[in-house]
Design a protein around this motif. Structure first.
Motif, PDB file in Angstrom:
ATOM      1  N   LEU A 198       0.181  -5.523 -14.499  1.00  0.00           N
ATOM      2  CA  LEU A 198       0.563  -6.159 -13.238  1.00  0.00           C
ATOM      3  C   LEU A 198       0.535  -7.669 -13.416  1.00  0.00           C
ATOM      4  O   LEU A 198      -0.395  -8.212 -14.020  1.00  0.00           O
ATOM      5  N   GLU A 243      -2.464   6.523 -17.425  1.00  0.00           N
ATOM      6  CA  GLU A 243      -1.540   7.037 -16.416  1.00  0.00           C
ATOM      7  C   GLU A 243      -2.227   7.134 -15.063  1.00  0.00           C
ATOM      8  O   GLU A 243      -1.626   6.830 -14.021  1.00  0.00           O
ATOM      9  N   ARG A 292      -2.417   3.683 -13.564  1.00  0.00           N
ATOM     10  CA  ARG A 292      -1.127   3.283 -12.983  1.00  0.00           C
ATOM     11  C   ARG A 292      -0.895   3.967 -11.641  1.00  0.00           C
ATOM     12  O   ARG A 292      -0.354   3.354 -10.700  1.00  0.00           O
ATOM     13  N   GLU A 293      -1.286   5.225 -11.523  1.00  0.00           N
ATOM     14  CA  GLU A 293      -1.127   5.944 -10.255  1.00  0.00           C
ATOM     15  C   GLU A 293      -1.961   5.294  -9.157  1.00  0.00           C
ATOM     16  O   GLU A 293      -1.502   5.146  -8.013  1.00  0.00           O
ATOM     17  N   MET A 302      -2.878   2.154  -9.037  1.00  0.00           N
ATOM     18  CA  MET A 302      -2.248   0.878  -8.709  1.00  0.00           C
ATOM     19  C   MET A 302      -1.059   1.083  -7.768  1.00  0.00           C
ATOM     20  O   MET A 302      -0.853   0.301  -6.836  1.00  0.00           O
ATOM     21  N   ASP A 303      -0.280   2.132  -8.005  1.00  0.00           N
ATOM     22  CA  ASP A 303       0.890   2.395  -7.160  1.00  0.00           C
ATOM     23  C   ASP A 303       0.493   2.716  -5.724  1.00  0.00           C
ATOM     24  O   ASP A 303       1.196   2.339  -4.778  1.00  0.00           O
ATOM     25  N   THR A 304      -0.640   3.414  -5.554  1.00  0.00           N
ATOM     26  CA  THR A 304      -1.030   3.861  -4.215  1.00  0.00           C
ATOM     27  C   THR A 304      -2.012   2.935  -3.508  1.00  0.00           C
ATOM     28  O   THR A 304      -2.071   2.914  -2.289  1.00  0.00           O
ATOM     29  N   ALA A 320      -0.658  -1.683  -2.572  1.00  0.00           N
ATOM     30  CA  ALA A 320       0.517  -2.064  -1.786  1.00  0.00           C
ATOM     31  C   ALA A 320       0.283  -3.374  -1.035  1.00  0.00           C
ATOM     32  O   ALA A 320       1.221  -4.142  -0.790  1.00  0.00           O
ATOM     33  N   ALA A 346       1.589  -6.693  -2.490  1.00  0.00           N
ATOM     34  CA  ALA A 346       3.018  -6.762  -2.804  1.00  0.00           C
ATOM     35  C   ALA A 346       3.599  -8.169  -2.618  1.00  0.00           C
ATOM     36  O   ALA A 346       4.420  -8.603  -3.445  1.00  0.00           O
ATOM     37  N   ARG A 368       2.996 -10.095  -5.900  1.00  0.00           N
ATOM     38  CA  ARG A 368       3.320  -9.503  -7.187  1.00  0.00           C
ATOM     39  C   ARG A 368       4.555 -10.153  -7.777  1.00  0.00           C
ATOM     40  O   ARG A 368       5.465 -10.587  -7.069  1.00  0.00           O
TER      41      ARG A 368
END
Length: 310
Positions: free
Chosen positions: A167, A292, A295-296, A298-300, A303, A306, A309
């Motif tokens: 990131l 992995e 990363r999951e 970080m995606d959830t 936010a 944002a 970023r």
């Protein structure tokens, strides 16, 4: 003439007949026809050179030799089942260990959440989390104490460390509530001229990077206090000790609990969240699976950053 060799199909058919006592039931279990089962058993008898069953009318009874052979077949299948269990253990990382190093904020947030998810998928894996300053994380990775590390990188990659960027984000300015600059939608370095500044310690990555930006804009910060922890910097700002520039992960998390204002800062101070490992370290399935999950998370969970970023 080619001699027929014993195959797994022969053994499976024989074993199923011994277990069920029926050619018909064996055919159902093996999803084949009853004549095919009879043919496989007859071929196996020809291969081994003795009768496996005594046929009394319509009844099929194991012969003495068949019973003895079945005992060895069961031992062989026990070995196969042991191999299946071993493969399952390897596949799910059973008994494996993974040591992960991270800065305190990341260890208590992204890493802890990733570990919780990872353990739901791979409960037999032992994961150890080590928490320390960025320099300490670098040392743990370089020495091999930890296989993976996560840290905010303010400058280039640490020497002797392989870094994968998860990131990139821009630092923010944090202000006490009711501060005069809180009326501005964005803070420029020149706005901080003459302001008391809560900084990171001399020689640290954040201090050197932010000081360079301020000096380049003609601003010499009036350092009031120093701390090497983002949470402490935020607390000091909330207490009215000054303003600061910090990564948005720390700022937005602390804003939930502290009376601070968070504003975009210009010129941009872009930092990276890096996944680190020792150079030349093997790329194992275990590390890939854990990454992995990071990363999951970080995606959830990220936010809210944002707007900052890259």
């Amino acid at each position: 003439m080619t001699t027929r060799r014993m195959s797994l199909k022969h053994i499976e058919a024989f074993r199923a007949v011994m277990q069920t006592g029926s050619m018909t039931e064996t055919a159902r279990r093996l999803h084949t026809s009853q004549p095919q089962v009879s043919r496989l058993v007859a071929q196996l008898e020809a291969i081994v050179g003795f009768a496996l069953f005594d046929r009394i009318g319509t009844r099929l009874l194991p012969s003495i030799d068949g019973k003895r052979f079945f005992q060895d077949v069961e031992k062989a299948f026990a070995g196969i089942q042991g191999l299946e269990a071993a493969a399952s253990n390897i596949r799910t990382f059973g008994g494996d260990r993974l040591a992960v190093a991270a800065m305190p904020r990341i260890a208590g947030g992204i890493v802890s959440k990733a570990v919780a998810r990872f353990k739901r998928d791979f409960p037999e894996t032992l994961v150890t989390i080590h928490s320390g300053a960025a320099s300490t994380v670098n040392t743990w990775i370089g020495s091999g104490l930890c296989e993976l590390g996560l840290a905010i990188l303010y400058d280039g990659d640490p020497p002797g460390i392989d870094v994968s960027v998860l990131l990139s984000m821009d630092c923010v300015c944090i202000l006490p509530k009711q501060h005069r600059l809180a009326q501005k939608a964005q803070i420029h370095a020149t706005d901080l001229d003459g302001e008391a500044f809560v900084s990171f310690p001399l020689g640290s990555g954040p201090r050197e990077r932010i000081d360079r930006i301020l000096v380049a804009e003609g601003i010499r910060p009036r350092t009031a206090l120093e701390s090497d922890l983002g949470a402490s910097v935020c607390s000091l700002v909330a207490a009215g000790m000054g303003v600061s520039v910090i990564n948005p992960l720390a700022a937005l998390e602390e804003q939930r609990y502290l009376d601070i204002e968070v504003r975009p800062f210009k010129p941009a101070v872009t930092v990276r969240l890096g996944l680190m490992q020792a150079p030349g370290a093997p790329h194992s399935r275990l590390k890939a699976a854990f990454t992995e999950h990071v990363r999951e998370v970080m995606d959830t969970e990220l936010a809210h950053i944002a707007p900052y970023r890259r």
